[in-house]
Design an enzyme around this catalytic site. Sequence first.
Site, PDB file in Angstrom:
ATOM      1  N   ASP A  55      10.718 -25.421 -17.820  1.00 55.82           N
ATOM      2  CA  ASP A  55      11.377 -25.512 -16.528  1.00 55.82           C
ATOM      3  C   ASP A  55      11.871 -24.092 -16.228  1.00 55.82           C
ATOM      4  O   ASP A  55      11.957 -23.253 -17.131  1.00 55.82           O
ATOM      5  CB  ASP A  55      12.541 -26.499 -16.651  1.00 55.82           C
ATOM      6  N   ASP A  84      14.672 -22.934 -13.501  1.00 54.32           N
ATOM      7  CA  ASP A  84      16.110 -22.759 -13.256  1.00 54.32           C
ATOM      8  C   ASP A  84      16.943 -23.422 -14.358  1.00 54.32           C
ATOM      9  O   ASP A  84      16.786 -24.602 -14.650  1.00 54.32           O
ATOM     10  CB  ASP A  84      16.491 -23.343 -11.887  1.00 54.32           C
TER      11      ASP A  84
HETATM   12 MG   LIG Z   1      16.398 -26.705 -14.495  1.00 56.44          MG
END
Ligand SMILES: [Mg+2]
Length: 176
Positions: free
Chosen positions: A7, A9
Amino acid sequence: MKLIILDRDGVINHDSDAYIKSLEEWIPIPGSIEAIAALSKAGWTVAVATNQSGIARGYYPLSVLEAMHARLRELVAEQGGEVGLIVQCPHGPDDGCECRKPKPGMLRQIGQHYGVPLSGIWFVGDSASDLETALAVDCQPVLVKTGKGPRTLAKALPAGTLVFDDLAAVAAQLLT
Ligand SMILES: [Mg+2]
Ligand SMILES: [Zn+2]
């Protein structure tokens, strides 16, 4: 091949509940760039799957998102590594797309791109939806305590979830 999916962020860069809307706001978490570079240099392909509903919401244009990803690639390249395929979902929660996590469309796309089965591949995230996404395609759910990780950790985790302090710790584990 050795593939790991991240992922973005809260895993690679600091997250914000107000979204990461500009290149100035895209700030790497300490050690994350080095971790990606180290994995890459050890033969790992490091792909990224990121929800970016801020595009659908009109908070920032695709060109800004692309600039952030160019920066990411550049910083990792400076450390001698390489970032693999970056897949993004630009849709909003009500668009009914197949890519927005926890739907596994982006992970499937990465698997297809590299022609590898996703089963057992580590997917590293900081949100409950990341863990759910991993489980949907039989990936190994991995939670980091950066970003929304502490919030996620406060709730029940899917059985078998691996937990690390941050991406640097994930890389250290894979590289021992
Ligand atoms: Mg995230
Ligand atoms: Zn989507």
